[in-house]
Motif scaffolding. Structure first.
Motif, mmCIF file in Angstrom:
data_model
loop_
_atom_site.group_PDB
_atom_site.id
_atom_site.type_symbol
_atom_site.label_atom_id
_atom_site.label_comp_id
_atom_site.label_asym_id
_atom_site.label_seq_id
_atom_site.Cartn_x
_atom_site.Cartn_y
_atom_site.Cartn_z
ATOM 1 N N GLU A 118 -38.085 24.318 64.236
ATOM 2 C CA GLU A 118 -37.116 23.695 64.417
ATOM 3 C C GLU A 118 -37.141 22.131 64.958
ATOM 4 O O GLU A 118 -36.932 21.257 64.508
ATOM 5 C CB GLU A 118 -36.091 24.357 64.789
ATOM 6 C CG GLU A 118 -35.267 25.466 64.402
ATOM 7 C CD GLU A 118 -36.099 26.699 64.540
ATOM 8 O OE1 GLU A 118 -37.275 26.652 65.250
ATOM 9 O OE2 GLU A 118 -36.025 27.679 63.418
ATOM 10 N N ASP A 122 -36.709 18.474 63.762
ATOM 11 C CA ASP A 122 -35.702 17.434 64.278
ATOM 12 C C ASP A 122 -36.283 16.506 65.253
ATOM 13 O O ASP A 122 -36.039 15.089 65.265
ATOM 14 C CB ASP A 122 -34.914 18.455 65.242
ATOM 15 C CG ASP A 122 -34.036 19.438 64.275
ATOM 16 O OD1 ASP A 122 -33.759 19.319 62.918
ATOM 17 O OD2 ASP A 122 -33.464 20.464 65.031
ATOM 18 N N GLY A 148 -41.702 27.774 59.822
ATOM 19 C CA GLY A 148 -41.058 27.146 59.347
ATOM 20 C C GLY A 148 -41.425 27.066 57.775
ATOM 21 O O GLY A 148 -42.539 27.414 57.332
ATOM 22 N N THR A 152 -36.164 26.202 55.952
ATOM 23 C CA THR A 152 -36.039 25.392 57.310
ATOM 24 C C THR A 152 -35.629 24.096 56.931
ATOM 25 O O THR A 152 -35.004 23.324 57.636
ATOM 26 C CB THR A 152 -36.966 25.671 58.365
ATOM 27 O OG1 THR A 152 -37.573 27.004 58.303
ATOM 28 C CG2 THR A 152 -37.063 25.223 59.567
ATOM 29 N N HIS A 156 -32.132 21.873 57.857
ATOM 30 C CA HIS A 156 -32.444 20.814 59.055
ATOM 31 C C HIS A 156 -32.115 19.217 58.407
ATOM 32 O O HIS A 156 -31.688 18.361 59.109
ATOM 33 C CB HIS A 156 -33.315 20.925 59.724
ATOM 34 C CG HIS A 156 -33.553 22.077 60.817
ATOM 35 N ND1 HIS A 156 -33.329 21.765 62.085
ATOM 36 C CD2 HIS A 156 -33.777 23.375 60.469
ATOM 37 C CE1 HIS A 156 -33.270 23.015 62.794
ATOM 38 N NE2 HIS A 156 -33.454 24.021 61.909
#
Length: 327
Positions: A118, A122, A148, A152, A156
């Motif tokens: 994550e 990000d 990931g 994923t 995101h």
């Protein structure tokens, strides 16, 4: 992907080695990022480049590749190095030919591997690089424990309001193209099959070094090169082309341990047809066009020379039917 016969001369993209302790200049941010290791830069990778370019056009920006060096397996299992299809330099050139003018290279180590998936998306892709969109293959995994996934990225990307494209497997000649499949073909000596999936002949680059001069005594002076220790190409004789100072020349090459003489460390020895000149110290490319035969031990030098004559004649026949490569 074009073959060496019709592709433009090699050019290099702008390679940006990422330092996570330093900010990324604004001029480098905002691209559509195609993610992957890109070993071999094969037809499947070319499809990622095509999708990234289309997305970038729609968004009014540019496509860029995002990759890792070294290969993650060399970090976690250095005693079992993966058979790299392309050196870092040849990978950059292949990415340029696929359409990427910019490549982000993330130095891979255990600290990078420990970043949660994550945060990887990000903080790095969206935050630091300001990705305008993301493109990956169906089997792309990343982040701590490789947790990931394309899902994923999609989740995101939706949260960051940027488009995500997941490219399905590309089939060629009825099989899904992959670096693993190409490595297997090369391990069998089937360089023609490997070329079909790469979209061009498999090519190595290296420095011409001094050998034992036996070829010169036999009437076949060779340019000798040491390939990477992870190379798993089948030992044998091949029809090849060598690029010398930007010009491709036909030839025949032996990769192996020279069983007639010393059973030494594997070495690539290339006899370049109709060429005279000193190649020692030159950096050259060798493109593998077709397989001729396996490595063999001969009872006499006369038998070896007779076989070399036959190999050269066969290589000339094959290469005469192979379209010329551009510089």
């Amino acid at each position: 992907m074009p073959s060496p016969a019709d592709e433009p001369p090699c050019r290099e993209p702008v390679a940006v080695v990422l330092d996570l302790d330093k900010p990324v200049p604004d001029a480098l941010r905002g691209a559509v990022l195609a993610l992957g290791n890109f070993d071999g830069v094969h037809r499947g990778h070319a499809e990622l480049a095509r999708v990234a370019a289309a997305m970038a056009r729609n968004l009014g920006t540019r496509p860029a590749a995002f990759t890792f060096e070294p290969h993650p397996r060399s970090v976690f299992r250095p005693e079992e190095p993966v058979f790299r299809l392309t050196s870092p330099q040849l990978k950059l050139e292949g990415l340029a030919q696929a359409g990427f003018a910019q490549v982000f290279v993330l130095p891979f180590d255990r600290d990078i591997a420990a970043i949660p998936a994550e945060r990887f998306v990000d903080d790095l892709l969206v935050g630091r690089l300001g990705a305008a969109g993301l493109v990956c293959g169906y089997d792309f995994h990343f982040g701590k424990g490789r947790t990931g996934s394309p899902e994923t990225l999609q989740a995101h990307g939706l949260a960051a309001d940027i488009p995500i494209a997941v490219v399905p497997p590309l089939s060629w000649q009825g099989e899904p193209v992959s670096s693993t499949l190409i490595r297997a073909a090369l391990a069998e000596g089937d360089v023609a099959r490997a070329a079909a999936f790469l979209g061009r002949p498999w090519t190595v680059r290296g420095l011409v070094v001094h050998g034992d001069k036996r070829g010169r005594d036999l009437g076949y002076p060779t340019a000798n090169m040491h390939l990477a220790r992870d190379c798993r190409l089948r030992h044998g004789i091949y029809a090849v082309r060598m690029r010398i100072d930007g010009v491709w020349h036909d030839g025949v090459a032996s990769f192996g341990s020279r069983p007639t003489f010393d059973d030494g460390a594997p070495r690539l020895e290339t006899f370049v047809f109709d060429f005279s000149g000193d190649l020692y110290g030159k950096r050259v490319d060798v493109a593998f066009v077709d397989w001729l035969r396996g490595e063999a031990k001969f009872d006499s030098l006369e038998a070896l020379v007779a076989q070399m004559d036959a190999d050269s004649a066969r290589a000339r026949e094959i290469l005469a039917k192979t379209p010329p490569f551009l510089p």
